[in-house]
Design an enzyme around this catalytic site. Sequence first.
Site, short mmCIF file in Angstrom:
data_model
loop_
_atom_site.label_atom_id
_atom_site.label_comp_id
_atom_site.label_asym_id
_atom_site.label_seq_id
_atom_site.Cartn_x
_atom_site.Cartn_y
_atom_site.Cartn_z
CG HIS A 22 -0.20 -0.20 2.65
ND1 HIS A 22 0.14 -1.55 2.94
CD2 HIS A 22 0.11 0.90 3.44
CE1 HIS A 22 0.70 -1.13 4.28
NE2 HIS A 22 0.71 0.17 4.50
N GLY A 23 0.10 2.27 -0.36
CA GLY A 23 0.89 3.58 -0.30
C GLY A 23 0.01 4.67 -0.60
#
Length: 153
Positions: free
Chosen positions: A67-68
């Site tokens: 994720h980011g």
Amino acid sequence: MKISDILQPGAIVADLRADDKPKVLETLTDALLSVEKGIDRDEVIRVLKERERLGSTGIGDGVAIPHGKLKKIDHLMLSFGRSRGGVDFDSMDGRPAHLFFLLIAPEDSVGVHLKTLARISKLLKNIPAREKLMGAESTEEIHRIIADEEQNL
């Protein structure tokens, strides 16, 4: 917010062929970009790799949730991949990852981003749900399993 509402069937890779972490991130980014237009592929991959350098998002039990966050988006974006053979993702338990959710969130989102990560984690901690996802025959079936299993969260 439900995972099945964020995840579009077109962003599901039912037969992930990547054999290492960078290729998983690239393949899942490409799946995401097939349904989300106007996003910079290189920027997404850079953000994901940067996050992985902080610590692997391989949470164990055959699951990884890379994720980011990105500045120029206004909603959560999600893709999913399944690798029958598994991929070394530097997971906490040292075992290969088979089920991947890639989550991209707006940079200023905190609560909804964390709640979605927790919801994905809770879904995939369920052994029968993981088994159903591993046995699914199509992207449509994967999406249906996620929606059905989410009813129990």
